[in-house]
Design a protein around this motif. Structure first.
Motif, short mmCIF file in Angstrom:
data_model
loop_
_atom_site.label_atom_id
_atom_site.label_comp_id
_atom_site.label_asym_id
_atom_site.label_seq_id
_atom_site.Cartn_x
_atom_site.Cartn_y
_atom_site.Cartn_z
N ALA A 116 0.83 -1.20 0.00
CA ALA A 116 0.00 0.00 0.00
C ALA A 116 0.87 1.26 0.00
CB ALA A 116 -0.92 -0.01 1.21
N GLU A 117 1.91 1.27 0.82
CA GLU A 117 2.79 2.44 0.86
C GLU A 117 3.51 2.65 -0.47
OE1 GLU A 117 3.76 2.82 5.61
OE2 GLU A 117 5.27 1.90 4.33
N LEU A 118 3.96 1.56 -1.08
CA LEU A 118 4.62 1.67 -2.38
C LEU A 118 3.66 2.21 -3.44
CD1 LEU A 118 6.68 -1.65 -2.40
CD2 LEU A 118 7.63 0.66 -2.42
N ASP A 119 2.37 1.88 -3.28
CA ASP A 119 1.36 2.32 -4.25
C ASP A 119 0.72 3.65 -3.90
OD1 ASP A 119 1.87 -0.09 -5.46
OD2 ASP A 119 0.07 -1.08 -4.72
N GLN A 121 -1.09 4.27 -1.21
CA GLN A 121 -2.39 4.04 -0.58
C GLN A 121 -2.24 3.97 0.93
OE1 GLN A 121 -5.08 3.97 -2.61
NE2 GLN A 121 -3.68 4.21 -4.35
N LYS A 122 -3.37 4.00 1.63
CA LYS A 122 -3.35 3.91 3.09
C LYS A 122 -3.15 2.45 3.50
CE LYS A 122 -5.91 5.07 7.31
NZ LYS A 122 -5.55 3.80 7.98
N PRO A 123 -2.13 2.14 4.29
CA PRO A 123 -1.88 0.75 4.70
C PRO A 123 -2.81 0.35 5.84
CG PRO A 123 -0.24 2.17 5.68
CD PRO A 123 -1.06 3.05 4.77
N ASP A 166 11.74 7.97 -5.49
CA ASP A 166 10.55 8.74 -5.09
C ASP A 166 10.35 8.64 -3.58
OD1 ASP A 166 10.13 9.36 -7.70
OD2 ASP A 166 8.35 8.09 -7.96
N PRO A 167 9.87 9.71 -2.93
CA PRO A 167 9.63 9.65 -1.49
C PRO A 167 8.42 8.78 -1.16
CG PRO A 167 8.86 11.73 -2.38
CD PRO A 167 9.59 11.05 -3.50
N ILE A 168 8.54 8.02 -0.09
CA ILE A 168 7.44 7.17 0.38
C ILE A 168 7.15 7.53 1.83
CG2 ILE A 168 6.69 4.82 0.90
CD1 ILE A 168 6.87 5.26 -2.05
N GLU A 169 5.92 7.94 2.09
CA GLU A 169 5.51 8.25 3.45
C GLU A 169 4.63 7.12 3.98
OE1 GLU A 169 6.66 10.71 5.05
OE2 GLU A 169 7.46 12.00 3.47
N GLY A 170 4.58 7.01 5.30
CA GLY A 170 3.72 6.01 5.91
C GLY A 170 4.28 5.51 7.22
N PRO A 171 3.45 4.83 8.03
CA PRO A 171 3.87 4.38 9.35
C PRO A 171 4.80 3.18 9.33
CG PRO A 171 1.65 3.63 8.90
CD PRO A 171 2.03 4.53 7.77
N TYR A 172 4.86 2.46 8.21
CA TYR A 172 5.70 1.27 8.13
C TYR A 172 6.97 1.57 7.32
CZ TYR A 172 1.32 -0.84 9.62
OH TYR A 172 0.16 -1.14 10.31
N ALA A 173 8.07 1.69 8.02
CA ALA A 173 9.38 1.95 7.42
C ALA A 173 9.47 3.30 6.73
CB ALA A 173 9.76 0.86 6.42
#
Length: 221
Positions: A116-119, A121-123, A166-173
């Protein structure tokens, strides 16, 4: 690192072997059998960012899923040690050692979360504590795990030389880059496979990837 769990075959040949077995290739004539894995020189002519990571996740998928398939249903509740870690780092999950079922569910939830983070989307929430998916039985967990690897393969397959930073945001890593998160995907699966092998060994089960003739993965459960 669990060196005793390393297969004698190359990662690519193990994955290719499991794929051909699942398709019934061994019922075919010898000419239809899978060919030997390509050499490094041959591989370098076709290599892409995506193919490199897909090869790695294919290896990890075989190890994790085959371990999950090898554990009998009555042992899915097995926990190698009773007691707690005294809640030393609650941000990294429950204080008590995970059961085998919880290990499987955690890897599956994490795969979906990373995808989801790579795409963009909300994980899913709470993968460290099991996540929101209702899967509980061995069959449900095997399906959940199988589908999670399909999801992460699709996401890794979309990575290329243009978007890998590309930057990746999210709670996992996160925060991270696409390339950085892709490396997390691989080591995370390997980390938990190392734990799962101990669960199998403590129940006198040889992990499939450590056997002389590694069995193919199942497609349906």
């Amino acid at each position: 690192m669990n060196f005793t769990a390393l297969p004698k075959k190359s990662p690519l040949s193990v994955f290719a072997l499991s794929l051909f077995c699942s398709l019934g290739a061994f019922a075919a004539e010898p000419a239809a059998l899978p060919q030997q894995a390509p050499t490094a020189a041959e591989m370098s002519k076709k290599e892409t960012v995506a193919s490199a990571f897909l090869r790695g996740i294919g290896f990890q998928e075989y190890q994790v899923r085959s371990a999950a398939e090898a554990m009998p249903e009555e042992k899915y509740s097995y926990r190698p040690a009773e007691g707690t870690f005294k809640n030393e780092k609650p941000q990294f999950g429950p204080a008590e050692v995970r059961t085998f079922a919880e290990q499987v569910k955690h890897v599956a939830c994490a795969n979906f979360a990373f995808a989801a983070e790579l795409d963009g989307q909300k994980p899913p929430d709470g993968c460290d504590k099991g996540g929101p998916d209702p899967a509980r039985t061995r069959k449900e967990l095997l399906i959940y795990l199988r589908d999670s690897f399909a999801a992460i393969r699709k996401s890794l397959g979309a990575m290329d030389a243009k978007n890998m930073f590309d930057p990746i945001e999210g709670p996992y890593a996160g925060p991270n880059t696409r390339l950085g998160l892709a490396t997390v995907v691989l080591w995370h699966a390997a980390d938990h496979y190392g734990q799962m092998t101990l669960y199998l060994r403590e129940n006198s089960i040889v992990p499939p990837s450590s056997r002389a003739n590694s069995p193919p993965l199942s497609d349906k459960y």
